[in-house]
Design a protein around this motif. Structure first.
Motif, PDB file in Angstrom:
ATOM      1  N   VAL A 154       0.753  -1.438  -0.274  1.00 21.45           N
ATOM      2  CA  VAL A 154       0.075  -0.378   0.381  1.00 21.45           C
ATOM      3  C   VAL A 154       0.882   1.146   0.098  1.00 21.45           C
ATOM      4  O   VAL A 154       0.182   2.791  -0.505  1.00 21.45           O
ATOM      5  CB  VAL A 154      -0.645   0.049   1.579  1.00 21.45           C
ATOM      6  N   TYR A 155       2.637   1.112   0.245  1.00 24.12           N
ATOM      7  CA  TYR A 155       3.324   2.353   0.431  1.00 24.12           C
ATOM      8  C   TYR A 155       3.721   2.398  -0.860  1.00 24.12           C
ATOM      9  O   TYR A 155       4.582   3.680  -1.065  1.00 24.12           O
ATOM     10  CB  TYR A 155       4.173   1.782   1.643  1.00 24.12           C
ATOM     11  N   GLY A 156       3.387   1.821  -1.737  1.00 25.27           N
ATOM     12  CA  GLY A 156       4.200   2.314  -3.161  1.00 25.27           C
ATOM     13  C   GLY A 156       5.674   2.143  -3.282  1.00 25.27           C
ATOM     14  O   GLY A 156       6.241   1.394  -2.816  1.00 25.27           O
ATOM     15  N   ASP A 157       5.835   3.501  -3.794  1.00 22.67           N
ATOM     16  CA  ASP A 157       7.611   3.319  -4.412  1.00 22.67           C
ATOM     17  C   ASP A 157       8.471   3.842  -2.626  1.00 22.67           C
ATOM     18  O   ASP A 157       9.432   4.063  -3.225  1.00 22.67           O
ATOM     19  CB  ASP A 157       7.940   4.091  -5.491  1.00 22.67           C
ATOM     20  N   LYS A 158       7.598   4.126  -2.090  1.00 24.87           N
ATOM     21  CA  LYS A 158       8.471   4.213  -0.554  1.00 24.87           C
ATOM     22  C   LYS A 158       8.729   3.087  -0.019  1.00 24.87           C
ATOM     23  O   LYS A 158       9.746   3.511   0.579  1.00 24.87           O
ATOM     24  CB  LYS A 158       7.241   4.916   0.585  1.00 24.87           C
ATOM     25  N   VAL A 159       8.900   1.955  -0.980  1.00 32.31           N
ATOM     26  CA  VAL A 159       9.030   0.201  -0.247  1.00 32.31           C
ATOM     27  C   VAL A 159      10.341   0.000  -1.401  1.00 32.31           C
ATOM     28  O   VAL A 159       9.246  -0.124  -2.341  1.00 32.31           O
ATOM     29  CB  VAL A 159       8.022  -0.560   0.240  1.00 32.31           C
ATOM     30  N   GLU A 160      10.603  -0.401  -1.448  1.00 30.89           N
ATOM     31  CA  GLU A 160      12.279  -1.002  -2.316  1.00 30.89           C
ATOM     32  C   GLU A 160      12.533  -2.640  -1.864  1.00 30.89           C
ATOM     33  O   GLU A 160      12.729  -2.864  -0.981  1.00 30.89           O
ATOM     34  CB  GLU A 160      13.291  -0.188  -2.652  1.00 30.89           C
ATOM     35  N   VAL A 161      11.792  -3.690  -2.229  1.00 28.01           N
ATOM     36  CA  VAL A 161      11.777  -4.851  -2.236  1.00 28.01           C
ATOM     37  C   VAL A 161      12.617  -5.800  -3.059  1.00 28.01           C
ATOM     38  O   VAL A 161      12.856  -4.996  -4.158  1.00 28.01           O
ATOM     39  CB  VAL A 161      10.584  -5.764  -2.622  1.00 28.01           C
ATOM     40  N   HIS A 162      13.455  -6.218  -2.706  1.00 34.77           N
ATOM     41  CA  HIS A 162      14.719  -6.698  -3.479  1.00 34.77           C
ATOM     42  C   HIS A 162      14.954  -7.708  -2.855  1.00 34.77           C
ATOM     43  O   HIS A 162      15.661  -8.179  -1.574  1.00 34.77           O
ATOM     44  CB  HIS A 162      16.273  -5.132  -3.013  1.00 34.77           C
ATOM     45  N   ALA A 163      14.762  -9.099  -3.574  1.00 34.20           N
ATOM     46  CA  ALA A 163      15.233 -10.640  -3.634  1.00 34.20           C
ATOM     47  C   ALA A 163      15.671 -10.844  -4.321  1.00 34.20           C
ATOM     48  O   ALA A 163      16.940 -10.462  -5.648  1.00 34.20           O
ATOM     49  CB  ALA A 163      13.744 -11.395  -4.047  1.00 34.20           C
ATOM     50  N   ASP A 164      17.584 -11.399  -3.524  1.00 31.44           N
ATOM     51  CA  ASP A 164      18.590 -11.860  -4.052  1.00 31.44           C
ATOM     52  C   ASP A 164      18.496 -12.940  -5.059  1.00 31.44           C
ATOM     53  O   ASP A 164      19.280 -12.884  -6.140  1.00 31.44           O
ATOM     54  CB  ASP A 164      19.633 -12.612  -2.999  1.00 31.44           C
ATOM     55  N   ASP A 165      17.397 -13.450  -5.353  1.00 30.54           N
ATOM     56  CA  ASP A 165      17.311 -14.918  -6.263  1.00 30.54           C
ATOM     57  C   ASP A 165      17.503 -14.523  -7.498  1.00 30.54           C
ATOM     58  O   ASP A 165      17.344 -14.181  -8.947  1.00 30.54           O
ATOM     59  CB  ASP A 165      16.674 -16.053  -6.112  1.00 30.54           C
ATOM     60  N   GLU A 166      16.427 -12.603  -7.760  1.00 28.01           N
ATOM     61  CA  GLU A 166      16.313 -12.071  -9.036  1.00 28.01           C
ATOM     62  C   GLU A 166      17.479 -11.162  -9.291  1.00 28.01           C
ATOM     63  O   GLU A 166      17.936 -10.716 -10.663  1.00 28.01           O
ATOM     64  CB  GLU A 166      14.844 -11.981  -8.374  1.00 28.01           C
ATOM     65  N   SER A 167      17.704 -10.744  -8.104  1.00 28.38           N
ATOM     66  CA  SER A 167      19.029  -9.275  -8.569  1.00 28.38           C
ATOM     67  C   SER A 167      20.074  -9.376  -8.048  1.00 28.38           C
ATOM     68  O   SER A 167      20.707  -8.579  -8.351  1.00 28.38           O
ATOM     69  CB  SER A 167      17.759  -7.630  -8.280  1.00 28.38           C
ATOM     70  N   GLY A 168      20.474 -10.191  -7.287  1.00 32.50           N
ATOM     71  CA  GLY A 168      21.903 -10.774  -6.964  1.00 32.50           C
ATOM     72  C   GLY A 168      22.082  -9.722  -5.479  1.00 32.50           C
ATOM     73  O   GLY A 168      20.991  -9.124  -4.986  1.00 32.50           O
ATOM     74  N   ARG A 169      23.151  -9.871  -4.976  1.00 36.41           N
ATOM     75  CA  ARG A 169      23.413  -8.678  -3.271  1.00 36.41           C
ATOM     76  C   ARG A 169      23.386  -6.863  -4.030  1.00 36.41           C
ATOM     77  O   ARG A 169      23.609  -6.371  -5.338  1.00 36.41           O
ATOM     78  CB  ARG A 169      24.889  -8.849  -3.016  1.00 36.41           C
ATOM     79  N   TYR A 170      22.210  -6.975  -2.818  1.00 39.52           N
ATOM     80  CA  TYR A 170      22.275  -5.529  -2.529  1.00 39.52           C
ATOM     81  C   TYR A 170      23.068  -4.599  -2.753  1.00 39.52           C
ATOM     82  O   TYR A 170      24.094  -4.529  -1.791  1.00 39.52           O
ATOM     83  CB  TYR A 170      20.778  -5.113  -1.682  1.00 39.52           C
ATOM     84  N   ALA A 171      22.800  -3.004  -3.534  1.00 40.52           N
ATOM     85  CA  ALA A 171      23.877  -2.125  -3.726  1.00 40.52           C
ATOM     86  C   ALA A 171      23.989  -1.356  -2.279  1.00 40.52           C
ATOM     87  O   ALA A 171      23.205  -0.221  -1.987  1.00 40.52           O
ATOM     88  CB  ALA A 171      24.288  -1.229  -4.254  1.00 40.52           C
ATOM     89  N   LEU A 172      24.364  -1.664  -0.986  1.00 42.09           N
ATOM     90  CA  LEU A 172      24.320  -0.551  -0.086  1.00 42.09           C
ATOM     91  C   LEU A 172      24.873   0.280   0.263  1.00 42.09           C
ATOM     92  O   LEU A 172      24.050   1.829   0.529  1.00 42.09           O
ATOM     93  CB  LEU A 172      24.293  -1.515   1.091  1.00 42.09           C
ATOM     94  N   ALA A 173      26.179   0.341  -0.823  1.00 42.97           N
ATOM     95  CA  ALA A 173      26.477   2.177  -1.294  1.00 42.97           C
ATOM     96  C   ALA A 173      25.695   2.637  -1.552  1.00 42.97           C
ATOM     97  O   ALA A 173      26.273   3.988  -1.081  1.00 42.97           O
ATOM     98  CB  ALA A 173      27.950   1.530  -2.299  1.00 42.97           C
ATOM     99  N   GLU A 174      24.849   2.585  -2.734  1.00 40.26           N
ATOM    100  CA  GLU A 174      23.833   3.418  -3.466  1.00 40.26           C
ATOM    101  C   GLU A 174      23.180   4.041  -1.904  1.00 40.26           C
ATOM    102  O   GLU A 174      22.787   5.902  -2.275  1.00 40.26           O
ATOM    103  CB  GLU A 174      22.862   2.751  -4.024  1.00 40.26           C
TER     104      GLU A 174
END
Length: 319
Positions: A154-174
């Motif tokens: 319900v919060y739209g683009d305020k929430v970023e969902v990142h799944a490792d099996d889809e996109s690999g390791r998340y870029a925390l530095a960004e």
């Protein structure tokens, strides 16, 4: 510490392929104690195990909701919840307690890793109601393993969902290499995630903007909190009835008490959950937990007996 009270598990629901939620109600339908986002409760399960779970319902509701990750290689608590606990069962709870309270800030960044979403979920709701700008980064192994995705949708683009099996390791530095940013960071997750985040925020001028909670100990650190340290020595613990118990080097107070037939509830045995917190009547504590504030440590009136020791030769405990 407060005593345990009876509650009833009224609902058990699958929130993902490895997470179930429990709804707890007072057996007489009275409202349960009030709490604020970040709070957790100790749950004494029917099999005798004590576990800590963050509250992830809405503060002010008469019921509480918890979420439990099934840890196949765990110590039996989550396995019991997933495979044996049934609606209608009575369990005992103690709390709530809050070592991870949401404070005021001009802006929030939330980062949740896996089951770490549970304390973050009510924080997100509170931040959204307050009108303060916020963003959530929710990390998981797969979408199938991640709980409460529908509620967060319900919060739209305020929430970023990142799944490792889809996109690999998340870029925390960004999102974290911004030492001049004004947001406060609230994060909960496994030890490796918190260590990675800490590396990125080390250049921040204001470290008080970083708030975190571990749900479980870091496997890489397992045993570190209880390992003998240079200067450790044997000491004596005295109990309320006058009983004296020796605590040798390499043995925790909790273990020494257990060997003497004195049972104290405990869970993590790593100084991160607070279940074994015990009052100190006399003596100087060598604090080794990850919970107490500097002020609480200086007061010398409480300790986590699963990891902390005595700086002198005697401790008098309120047991």
């Amino acid at each position: 510490m407060t005593e345990f009270s009876d509650v009833t598990v009224t609902t058990i629901k699958h929130e993902s392929d490895c997470v179930v939620s429990l709804v707890l109600e007072h057996p007489l339908d009275s409202p349960l104690p009030e709490w604020q986002p970040g709070a957790h409760v100790d749950v004494l399960l029917p099999n005798g195990l004590v576990r800590q779970y963050s509250l992830c319902s809405e503060p002010g509701e008469p019921q509480w909701r918890l979420a439990v990750l099934h840890e196949v290689s765990g110590r039996g608590g989550s396995d019991f919840v997933h495979n044996e606990l049934l609606p209608g069962t009575k369990v005992q709870v103690r709390g709530p307690r809050n070592n991870f309270a949401l404070g005021p800030a001009p802006e929030y960044l939330f980062i949740a890793g896996g089951i770490g979403i549970t304390p973050i979920l009510p924080m997100v709701r509170q931040a959204d109601r307050s009108g303060v700008p916020w963003r959530l980064v929710y990390l998981g192994r797969s979408r199938q393993s991640m709980a409460f995705l529908d509620e967060l949708g319900v919060y739209g683009d305020k929430v970023e969902v990142h799944a490792d099996d889809e996109s690999g390791r998340y870029a925390l530095a960004e999102v974290l290499e911004q030492p001049e940013a004004g947001f406060h960071l609230y994060t909960c997750g496994p030890g490796p995630l918190l260590k990675a985040i800490q590396r990125y925020i080390n250049p921040w001028v204001d470290q008080s903007r970083f708030h975190y909670e571990r749900f479980v100990g870091d496997p890489a650190d397992a045993g570190a909190a209880t390992a003998p340290a240079a200067g450790d020595h044997e000491f004596v613990v005295e109990l309320n009835d006058g009983q004296e118990i020796d605590v040798p080097v390499g043995t925790t107070i909790l273990a020494a008490l257990g060997s003497a037939g004195v049972r104290v509830l405990s869970s993590c045995q790593e100084g991160i959950c607070g279940t074994c917190e015990t009052g100190v009547l006399a003596g100087e504590v060598d604090h080794r937990d990850s919970l107490l504030s500097e002020g609480e440590r200086a007061a010398m009136d409480t300790m986590m007996i699963c990891v902390s020791r005595c700086k002198g030769r005697r401790l008098v405990l309120d047991l």
